[in-house]
Design a protein around this motif. Structure first.
Motif, mmCIF file in Angstrom:
data_model
loop_
_atom_site.group_PDB
_atom_site.id
_atom_site.type_symbol
_atom_site.label_atom_id
_atom_site.label_comp_id
_atom_site.label_asym_id
_atom_site.label_seq_id
_atom_site.Cartn_x
_atom_site.Cartn_y
_atom_site.Cartn_z
ATOM 1 N N SER A 1 11.746 -1.984 2.672
ATOM 2 C CA SER A 1 10.946 -0.996 1.940
ATOM 3 C C SER A 1 11.364 -0.918 0.473
ATOM 4 C CB SER A 1 11.066 0.387 2.600
ATOM 5 O OG SER A 1 12.378 0.903 2.463
ATOM 6 N N LEU A 2 12.648 -1.098 0.191
ATOM 7 C CA LEU A 2 13.109 -1.041 -1.202
ATOM 8 C C LEU A 2 12.605 -2.235 -1.995
ATOM 9 C CD1 LEU A 2 16.772 0.236 -0.748
ATOM 10 C CD2 LEU A 2 14.766 1.542 -1.456
ATOM 11 N N ARG A 3 12.565 -3.413 -1.353
ATOM 12 C CA ARG A 3 11.996 -4.581 -2.041
ATOM 13 C C ARG A 3 10.528 -4.325 -2.380
ATOM 14 N NH1 ARG A 3 15.084 -7.623 1.967
ATOM 15 N NH2 ARG A 3 16.794 -8.735 0.955
ATOM 16 N N GLU A 4 9.805 -3.718 -1.448
ATOM 17 C CA GLU A 4 8.389 -3.441 -1.681
ATOM 18 C C GLU A 4 8.210 -2.446 -2.818
ATOM 19 O OE1 GLU A 4 7.204 -2.126 2.160
ATOM 20 O OE2 GLU A 4 6.979 -4.163 2.985
ATOM 21 N N LYS A 5 9.036 -1.410 -2.858
ATOM 22 C CA LYS A 5 8.961 -0.430 -3.946
ATOM 23 C C LYS A 5 9.281 -1.089 -5.287
ATOM 24 C CE LYS A 5 10.237 3.638 -1.195
ATOM 25 N NZ LYS A 5 9.024 4.441 -1.412
ATOM 26 N N LEU A 6 10.242 -1.999 -5.288
ATOM 27 C CA LEU A 6 10.598 -2.701 -6.516
ATOM 28 C C LEU A 6 9.430 -3.558 -6.993
ATOM 29 C CD1 LEU A 6 13.097 -2.977 -8.364
ATOM 30 C CD2 LEU A 6 13.753 -4.983 -7.017
ATOM 31 N N ALA A 7 8.766 -4.217 -6.054
ATOM 32 C CA ALA A 7 7.619 -5.056 -6.411
ATOM 33 C C ALA A 7 6.477 -4.214 -6.970
ATOM 34 C CB ALA A 7 7.154 -5.846 -5.195
ATOM 35 N N ARG A 8 6.323 -2.992 -6.468
ATOM 36 C CA ARG A 8 5.258 -2.092 -6.945
ATOM 37 C C ARG A 8 5.674 -1.327 -8.199
ATOM 38 N NH1 ARG A 8 4.900 -0.635 -1.302
ATOM 39 N NH2 ARG A 8 5.893 1.355 -1.784
ATOM 40 N N ARG A 9 6.831 -1.647 -8.749
ATOM 41 C CA ARG A 9 7.363 -1.016 -9.967
ATOM 42 C C ARG A 9 7.665 0.463 -9.765
ATOM 43 N NH1 ARG A 9 6.993 -4.420 -14.234
ATOM 44 N NH2 ARG A 9 5.740 -6.292 -13.899
ATOM 45 N N LEU B 1 10.606 1.224 -8.508
ATOM 46 C CA LEU B 1 12.045 1.206 -8.736
ATOM 47 C C LEU B 1 12.349 0.216 -9.859
ATOM 48 C CD1 LEU B 1 13.408 1.032 -5.063
ATOM 49 C CD2 LEU B 1 13.370 3.052 -6.540
ATOM 50 N N ASP B 2 13.496 0.425 -10.508
ATOM 51 C CA ASP B 2 13.951 -0.514 -11.529
ATOM 52 C C ASP B 2 14.989 -1.489 -10.971
ATOM 53 O OD1 ASP B 2 12.495 0.725 -13.780
ATOM 54 O OD2 ASP B 2 13.819 2.423 -13.359
ATOM 55 N N ALA B 3 15.715 -1.054 -9.956
ATOM 56 C CA ALA B 3 16.720 -1.902 -9.316
ATOM 57 C C ALA B 3 16.957 -1.362 -7.916
ATOM 58 C CB ALA B 3 18.028 -1.907 -10.108
ATOM 59 N N ALA B 4 17.518 -2.206 -7.037
ATOM 60 C CA ALA B 4 17.796 -1.768 -5.679
ATOM 61 C C ALA B 4 18.997 -2.523 -5.133
ATOM 62 C CB ALA B 4 16.584 -1.980 -4.783
ATOM 63 N N LEU B 5 19.874 -1.791 -4.458
ATOM 64 C CA LEU B 5 21.005 -2.397 -3.755
ATOM 65 C C LEU B 5 20.562 -2.658 -2.325
ATOM 66 C CD1 LEU B 5 24.019 -3.199 -3.946
ATOM 67 C CD2 LEU B 5 24.559 -0.936 -3.032
ATOM 68 N N VAL B 6 20.419 -3.928 -1.977
ATOM 69 C CA VAL B 6 19.837 -4.305 -0.685
ATOM 70 C C VAL B 6 20.663 -5.421 -0.049
ATOM 71 C CG1 VAL B 6 17.497 -3.669 -1.399
ATOM 72 C CG2 VAL B 6 18.309 -6.014 -1.762
ATOM 73 N N ALA C 1 17.761 -1.879 -21.756
ATOM 74 C CA ALA C 1 19.136 -1.530 -22.104
ATOM 75 C C ALA C 1 19.771 -0.623 -21.059
ATOM 76 C CB ALA C 1 19.163 -0.860 -23.478
ATOM 77 N N VAL C 2 19.000 0.334 -20.523
ATOM 78 C CA VAL C 2 19.552 1.255 -19.528
ATOM 79 C C VAL C 2 19.934 0.489 -18.264
ATOM 80 C CG1 VAL C 2 19.025 3.221 -18.036
ATOM 81 C CG2 VAL C 2 18.311 3.263 -20.420
ATOM 82 N N LEU C 3 19.064 -0.394 -17.812
ATOM 83 C CA LEU C 3 19.371 -1.190 -16.626
ATOM 84 C C LEU C 3 20.574 -2.092 -16.886
ATOM 85 C CD1 LEU C 3 18.778 -2.163 -13.787
ATOM 86 C CD2 LEU C 3 17.034 -3.699 -14.723
ATOM 87 N N ARG C 4 20.666 -2.649 -18.079
ATOM 88 C CA ARG C 4 21.803 -3.514 -18.416
ATOM 89 C C ARG C 4 23.112 -2.735 -18.321
ATOM 90 N NH1 ARG C 4 20.274 -4.679 -23.080
ATOM 91 N NH2 ARG C 4 19.004 -6.476 -22.510
ATOM 92 N N GLU C 5 23.106 -1.488 -18.804
ATOM 93 C CA GLU C 5 24.303 -0.661 -18.723
ATOM 94 C C GLU C 5 24.650 -0.350 -17.273
ATOM 95 O OE1 GLU C 5 26.406 0.433 -21.112
ATOM 96 O OE2 GLU C 5 25.330 -0.920 -22.444
#
Length: 300
Positions: A129-137, A139-144, A278-282
């Protein structure tokens, strides 16, 4: 904006020459810009005489409006600058339940302490489900779970560790090398449903088959925490990541498995391939730091 700036200078100085000097322009172009603003608004903003300049009621309102506009612009510029530095913005991070027994909470706490002005939204779910949410934008990142590398995503390794056997306390004694894998042949397993992570489930089944064994699934549950609870209740044994020992539960022993063909537990931080703000990079930097501190595989 130029008209408003020039007018505000006159409104605050109440003198055209001083206003022109303040704005580093000659007086005629400044006067023309103020006159153009009055014409555009259809209102007289200034009362002019040879000895004084005064604001009309309309001029007072436009001056107040101009101050609000310039303050808003300054705030906007500061906000964008903070976003570029990764000091502000919004980050939506998904995580699977077992993340609680990894360095993930410490990484989140570190990020929060270093970037208090970032709006951080945390979303729990299973890997699929987290991969699907990431694909639909969403989420910005997911630990899976780290099975497969979906097209359009980039995965950064976060943690690798072996599986251990969770058993009711005192039920099974392990030797120096741990419990032989073959001893799992007749033990009832508490396992998660295949649809939650088909790749992982199938790899476990293949590990059993490689030793001429079949998984004997007695109970199914969606989370490792629930599985450990069922183990404590005597409903079976569970294969759980070694990190579960960090949050040991009363009534449960965690035993090493000798000569195990099981795949290692692998967690990855997944993000969309084309995006790296930049936020994701941090955030990824803090994940890397905590993974290094814990001796885990760090993101790249």
């Amino acid at each position: 904006m130029r008209q408003l700036r020039y007018f505000l200078a006159v409104a605050e100085e109440l003198h055209f020459s001083r206003a022109a000097e303040r704005e580093h322009v000659s007086q005629p172009p400044l006067s023309r810009q103020v006159a153009a603003l009055e014409e555009e608004l259809g209102a007289r903003l200034l009362l002019r005489s040879s000895r004084r300049v005064a604001l009309t009621a309309e001029g007072e309102r436009v001056a107040a409006m101009a101050r609000e506009i310039f303050r808003a612009v300054e705030r906007g510029v500061a906000d964008v600058s903070a976003m570029v530095r990764g000091a502000a913005g919004r980050l939506r991070v998904g995580f699977i339940p077992m993340a609680a027994s990894t360095p993930f909470p410490e990484a989140v706490a570190r990020f929060r302490a270093r970037r208090p002005h970032v709006e951080l939204a945390m979303v729990e779910g299973d890997s699929k489900s987290l991969r699907e949410k990431l694909a639909r934008r969403e989420l910005d990142a997911a630990l899976v779970r780290g099975f497969g590398s979906p097209e359009g995503f980039r995965a950064a390794a976060f943690l690798r560790e072996p599986y251990v056997l969770a058993v009711a306390a005192g039920r099974i004694k392990a030797g120096d090398g741990g419990v032989p894998f073959e001893s799992l042949r007749d033990l009832p397993l508490v396992l998660y449903p295949r649809e939650g992570n088909p790749g992982l489930y199938d790899s476990m089944a293949a590990a059993f088959e490689s030793r001429g064994m079949t998984m004997r699934v007695a109970q199914e549950t969606a989370s490792k925490q629930a599985a450990v609870g069922l183990v404590a209740a005597g409903l079976g044994v569970a294969l759980v990541p070694a990190g579960m020992r960090r949050s040991a539960r009363v009534g449960v022993d965690y035993l090493d498995i000798a000569d195990s063909p099981l795949p290692e537990v692998e967690l990855v931080v997944l993000r969309r391939r084309e995006e790296m703000g930049a936020v994701l990079r941090e955030f990824l930097a803090d994940m890397a730091h905590m993974a290094d501190v814990a001796g885990s595989a760090s993101p790249t």
